[in-house]
Design a protein around this motif. Sequence first.
Motif, PDB file in Angstrom:
ATOM      1  N   GLN A   1       0.868  -1.134   0.097  1.00 26.49           N
ATOM      2  CA  GLN A   1       0.118  -0.127  -0.101  1.00 26.49           C
ATOM      3  C   GLN A   1       0.861   1.155  -0.015  1.00 26.49           C
ATOM      4  OE1 GLN A   1      -2.718   0.882   3.536  1.00 26.49           O
ATOM      5  NE2 GLN A   1      -4.300   0.731   1.994  1.00 26.49           N
ATOM      6  N   PHE A   2       0.650   2.109  -0.883  1.00 23.19           N
ATOM      7  CA  PHE A   2       1.353   3.549  -0.982  1.00 23.19           C
ATOM      8  C   PHE A   2       2.683   3.003  -1.189  1.00 23.19           C
ATOM      9  CE2 PHE A   2      -1.734   4.259   2.405  1.00 23.19           C
ATOM     10  CZ  PHE A   2      -2.773   5.202   1.460  1.00 23.19           C
ATOM     11  N   GLY A   3       3.185   1.747  -2.034  1.00 26.90           N
ATOM     12  CA  GLY A   3       4.368   1.329  -2.611  1.00 26.90           C
ATOM     13  C   GLY A   3       5.116   0.813  -1.402  1.00 26.90           C
ATOM     14  N   ARG A   4       4.609   0.536  -0.446  1.00 19.77           N
ATOM     15  CA  ARG A   4       5.346  -0.156   0.754  1.00 19.77           C
ATOM     16  C   ARG A   4       4.397  -1.266   1.190  1.00 19.77           C
ATOM     17  NH1 ARG A   4       6.101   4.097   5.343  1.00 19.77           N
ATOM     18  NH2 ARG A   4       6.821   2.326   6.406  1.00 19.77           N
ATOM     19  N   THR A   5       5.233  -2.458   1.662  1.00 22.49           N
ATOM     20  CA  THR A   5       4.608  -3.598   2.234  1.00 22.49           C
ATOM     21  C   THR A   5       3.829  -3.157   3.739  1.00 22.49           C
ATOM     22  OG1 THR A   5       6.511  -4.384   3.529  1.00 22.49           O
ATOM     23  CG2 THR A   5       6.165  -5.035   1.265  1.00 22.49           C
ATOM     24  N   LEU A   6       2.743  -3.689   3.894  1.00 23.35           N
ATOM     25  CA  LEU A   6       1.850  -3.299   5.144  1.00 23.35           C
ATOM     26  C   LEU A   6       2.698  -3.655   6.252  1.00 23.35           C
ATOM     27  CD1 LEU A   6      -1.582  -4.729   4.332  1.00 23.35           C
ATOM     28  CD2 LEU A   6      -0.906  -2.523   4.199  1.00 23.35           C
TER      29      LEU A   6
END
Length: 363
Positions: A257-262
């Motif tokens: 999400q948003f280019g990053r892993t949760l």
Amino acid sequence: MSTPETISAEDRAALAESIRDVLRRRSDSAAVRAATRTEGRIDRPLWETLCTEIGVAALAVPEEFDGAGATLAETALAVEEVGGTLSPVPVFSSAVLAVGAVLAAGDDEASARLLPDLASGEKIGGLCWAGNPGWTAPGVTAEAGLLRGTAEYVLDGDSADVFLVIAGRPDNPDAHTLHEVDAHAEGVTVTPLPVLDPTRALARVTFDEVPATTIASAPDIAERIRTLAWAMLSAEQVGGAARALALTVEYTSARKQFGRTLASFQALKHAMADMYVKVEAMRSMSAAAIDALVTGRDDAAELAAAAHVYCSENYMAVTGEAIQLHGGIGITWEHDIGLYFKRAQADAQLFGQPHDALARVVV
């Protein structure tokens, strides 16, 4: 009976790994779901494999009765591993409750008659106990060698070959006796029940003037079995909670999400760290209860009750948090995390609810 054999830590680890390997190969998510739709709602081929290749059902059975001569602590390893996969096999109903009831009674004649078939897996045992209000009083009464009444919530009752029945007396419901009945005898009616947790089959078993074989046992046989059930159930809850945490870590590590892993978000890290602490505390509490049970400590009943309270509440907490961290997919039928949430809710109601167990501890 002979003294149970002491198992080394290395042998225990090897046993757990052997069970884990079979479950990895034979009991993935698709196999678990398929088995719940079969007759009896258990995976019979998997159960046969666990019994013949590993001897899961024989672990706690003394060697003189064709068992492995280990202890219920080794059976608890199997219970934990099966709890981690939710495999629908009768390890708890037969290898724990049925075998445990016979061992708790201490009747050598009954042991020689019942334990060899239970140890081999040739027969599946079921424990009949709860009445309509639950496990506060038996639903079945015994008089003049005949059983009458209805036992509720019988684990794997629709697959059982033999029932071990905890019964009260019409003149004294608080006096409990233990009986053996062929599950297919005339007058025995087994009705499968709808369940919240599809991976554990429950049944209603009604006895209509059914002749039974009485097994010599102490008057506190019901309390002995309750202690056994709560302690061993905590091992299952540890396995399920640990797997729910692993699924959550796996999902949040893959989902972006948003280019990053949760999993890279600090708030989610903290949540999973709290889940980990709960799981490890459950593991310690369960281990203490099982050790007290196996060694016959005076505080075994209190530790089993404490384990039931703590592990039930934290299994529900861990799976509830896991649902939240999975987001929308967590509440769908397709994702396995929902199955663990349902098992956690159902386990908390078995053999007496946590608040009943808490009353036993504080009193």
